[in-house]
Scaffold this motif. Structure first.
Motif, mmCIF file in Angstrom:
data_model
loop_
_atom_site.group_PDB
_atom_site.id
_atom_site.type_symbol
_atom_site.label_atom_id
_atom_site.label_comp_id
_atom_site.label_asym_id
_atom_site.label_seq_id
_atom_site.Cartn_x
_atom_site.Cartn_y
_atom_site.Cartn_z
ATOM 1 N N PHE A 115 0.865 -1.181 0.000
ATOM 2 C CA PHE A 115 0.000 0.000 0.000
ATOM 3 C C PHE A 115 0.901 1.230 0.000
ATOM 4 O O PHE A 115 1.182 1.819 1.042
ATOM 5 C CB PHE A 115 -0.923 -0.033 1.215
ATOM 6 N N ARG A 116 1.377 1.575 -1.170
ATOM 7 C CA ARG A 116 2.426 2.586 -1.306
ATOM 8 C C ARG A 116 1.916 3.997 -1.117
ATOM 9 O O ARG A 116 2.703 4.921 -0.900
ATOM 10 C CB ARG A 116 3.094 2.428 -2.679
ATOM 11 N N GLU A 117 0.602 4.183 -1.195
ATOM 12 C CA GLU A 117 0.029 5.519 -0.991
ATOM 13 C C GLU A 117 -0.680 5.623 0.350
ATOM 14 O O GLU A 117 -1.463 6.536 0.576
ATOM 15 C CB GLU A 117 -0.938 5.847 -2.133
ATOM 16 N N GLY A 118 -0.418 4.673 1.245
ATOM 17 C CA GLY A 118 -1.042 4.694 2.562
ATOM 18 C C GLY A 118 -1.918 3.480 2.792
ATOM 19 O O GLY A 118 -2.458 2.896 1.849
ATOM 20 N N PHE A 119 -2.042 3.090 4.067
ATOM 21 C CA PHE A 119 -2.833 1.913 4.425
ATOM 22 C C PHE A 119 -4.319 2.198 4.229
ATOM 23 O O PHE A 119 -4.794 3.298 4.528
ATOM 24 C CB PHE A 119 -2.554 1.534 5.873
ATOM 25 N N PRO A 120 -5.091 1.216 3.723
ATOM 26 C CA PRO A 120 -6.525 1.444 3.482
ATOM 27 C C PRO A 120 -7.268 1.769 4.776
ATOM 28 O O PRO A 120 -7.121 1.079 5.789
ATOM 29 C CB PRO A 120 -7.004 0.097 2.910
ATOM 30 N N ILE A 121 -8.082 2.830 4.732
ATOM 31 C CA ILE A 121 -8.864 3.265 5.884
ATOM 32 C C ILE A 121 -10.306 2.821 5.697
ATOM 33 O O ILE A 121 -10.899 3.042 4.644
ATOM 34 C CB ILE A 121 -8.791 4.792 6.068
ATOM 35 N N GLY A 122 -10.861 2.190 6.713
ATOM 36 C CA GLY A 122 -12.244 1.754 6.605
ATOM 37 C C GLY A 122 -12.675 0.996 7.838
ATOM 38 O O GLY A 122 -11.915 0.822 8.794
ATOM 39 N N SER A 123 -13.921 0.520 7.811
ATOM 40 C CA SER A 123 -14.484 -0.196 8.952
ATOM 41 C C SER A 123 -14.112 -1.673 8.947
ATOM 42 O O SER A 123 -14.276 -2.350 9.954
ATOM 43 C CB SER A 123 -16.011 -0.045 8.965
ATOM 44 N N PHE A 124 -13.626 -2.197 7.797
ATOM 45 C CA PHE A 124 -13.219 -3.602 7.722
ATOM 46 C C PHE A 124 -12.111 -3.748 6.701
ATOM 47 O O PHE A 124 -12.132 -3.121 5.636
ATOM 48 C CB PHE A 124 -14.407 -4.498 7.340
ATOM 49 N N PHE A 125 -11.136 -4.599 7.038
ATOM 50 C CA PHE A 125 -10.029 -4.874 6.116
ATOM 51 C C PHE A 125 -9.461 -6.249 6.433
ATOM 52 O O PHE A 125 -9.248 -6.586 7.597
ATOM 53 C CB PHE A 125 -8.932 -3.818 6.264
ATOM 54 N N SER A 126 -9.258 -7.086 5.404
ATOM 55 C CA SER A 126 -8.640 -8.390 5.616
ATOM 56 C C SER A 126 -7.861 -8.793 4.381
ATOM 57 O O SER A 126 -8.206 -8.405 3.256
ATOM 58 C CB SER A 126 -9.689 -9.468 5.953
ATOM 59 N N VAL A 127 -6.800 -9.577 4.598
ATOM 60 C CA VAL A 127 -6.000 -10.144 3.517
ATOM 61 C C VAL A 127 -5.864 -11.632 3.773
ATOM 62 O O VAL A 127 -5.490 -12.044 4.882
ATOM 63 C CB VAL A 127 -4.598 -9.495 3.443
ATOM 64 N N HIS A 128 -6.208 -12.432 2.772
ATOM 65 C CA HIS A 128 -6.005 -13.878 2.869
ATOM 66 C C HIS A 128 -5.402 -14.352 1.553
ATOM 67 O O HIS A 128 -6.063 -14.343 0.518
ATOM 68 C CB HIS A 128 -7.315 -14.604 3.136
ATOM 69 N N GLU A 129 -4.119 -14.729 1.604
ATOM 70 C CA GLU A 129 -3.390 -15.143 0.404
ATOM 71 C C GLU A 129 -3.518 -14.073 -0.685
ATOM 72 O O GLU A 129 -3.073 -12.959 -0.511
ATOM 73 C CB GLU A 129 -3.869 -16.516 -0.053
ATOM 74 N N ASN A 130 -4.154 -14.406 -1.812
ATOM 75 C CA ASN A 130 -4.221 -13.450 -2.926
ATOM 76 C C ASN A 130 -5.524 -12.665 -2.948
ATOM 77 O O ASN A 130 -5.814 -11.983 -3.923
ATOM 78 C CB ASN A 130 -4.049 -14.183 -4.262
#
Length: 330
Positions: free
Chosen positions: A242-257
């Motif tokens: 996230f080169r322009e900043g971390f995503p801002i929001g009420s929910f965020f998840s990463v699972h593999e791809n």
């Protein structure tokens, strides 16, 4: 298409505890969603929603646009998604108080599309076989692959003169593939119905792209998938930046791809970069996608408000607690 951390001895029973707030009275109570064993595409799993207000409460499940009544939900995933968001709403009919609990559940898929020789690099004008494979152990009586339907780029595959189906449709053979044959391939099995993990056929072995919307709405969950022509966790690994900043929001998840995000600030934009790499071979490729959050930022500021920051920290905490197979890009 995963490095699995050590699991505790009680791994046979999966459960999610969340502290939910009583919407009517403001009191706190605990709800629980539980299930036994892995959730696998093509096989039914029974989920149980329980609450401290038993036996007087009524239960309503919400998932993938469906609504089901009752404290138990039996569901068979079809393989199109590798996670599902289950929500159980608990209502006390006498007081009218309601509470809810949400769980993000990982779905395993044993069916996949693979190139017949995993180490081979697809080449134009050279014979090529794509195979619909079942990852179950040999001799497993619950073998999934029976009748097979092939898809390319989301549409049923139409055979051309350079293509043919072999081995009861399990193998898609190209006599001499053309540039137009590149694309994203799935196979669908019947009895039970399962859509396989996909394969991105490209004649560039390090082709990377990101699927997902280019514009999203605040408060609405969106999914983005990093598609690679290399076999994940075999030929390459994937990480998000996230080169322009971390995503801002009420929910965020990463699972593999796969990345899921619910933005909260309208009138802003976010950039996602997916990097596929093989550190040992010193090779990598990447793709970047810019996403616009629709709406007008009335405050005129893109700074994180306290409620938004709390929601983001909460979602990251839940991701760490309840999804042991996820990895955050820190």
């Amino acid at each position: 298409m995963t490095n699995i951390p050590p699991t505790p001895s009680f791994r046979g029973l999966h459960c999610v505890f969340l502290v939910a707030l009583m919407s009517a009275s403001g009191l706190e109570a605990r709800e629980q969603i539980s299930w036994t064993g892995p959730v696998t595409a093509g096989f039914p799993t029974t989920f149980t929603c329980s609450s401290s207000c038993q036996p007087n409460c009524t239960y309503t499940w919400s998932f993938e646009g469906h609504t089901v009544q009752g404290s138990r939900l039996t569901w068979t995933p079809d393989g199109l998604d590798n996670t599902v968001e289950l929500q159980c709403n608990v209502l006390h009919p006498e007081t009218g108080a309601s509470r809810s609990v949400t769980s993000i559940v990982e779905i395993k898929n044993r069916v996949s599309v693979q190139i017949s020789q995993p180490t081979a690099v697809p080449s134009l004008n050279h014979p090529l076989d794509l195979v619909c494979r079942d990852g179950a152990a040999a001799g497993d009586p619950s073998r999934l692959v029976n009748q097979v339907i092939w898809y390319k780029d989301g549409q049923k595959l139409t055979l051309r003169e350079n293509m043919q189906l072999l081995q009861n449709n399990l193998t898609l053979h190209y006599d001499s593939p053309l540039a137009a044959d590149a694309g994203f391939y799935l196979c669908e099995t019947r009895a039970p119905r399962v859509f396989s993990l996909g394969y991105l056929l490209s004649f560039d072995p390090w082709n990377v792209s990101i699927s997902g919307p280019g514009a999203v709405f605040p408060g609405r969950l969106s999914k983005f998938t990093c598609l690679t022509s290399c076999a994940l966790n075999v030929d390459c690994t994937v990480r998000w930046q996230f080169r322009e900043g971390f995503p801002i929001g009420s929910f965020f998840s990463v699972h593999e791809n796969e990345l899921r995000w619910t933005p909260s600030i309208p009138g802003t934009s976010q950039s996602f970069t997916c990097v596929a790499e093989n550190a040992a071979a010193g090779r990598s490729s990447e793709a970047t996608k810019s996403v616009e959050v629709l709406g007008i930022n009335l405050s005129g500021s893109e700074s994180v408000q306290p409620d938004e920051l709390s929601a983001m920290i909460g979602s990251l905490g839940l991701l760490l607690l309840f999804d042991s197979h996820s990895s955050l890009p820190f």
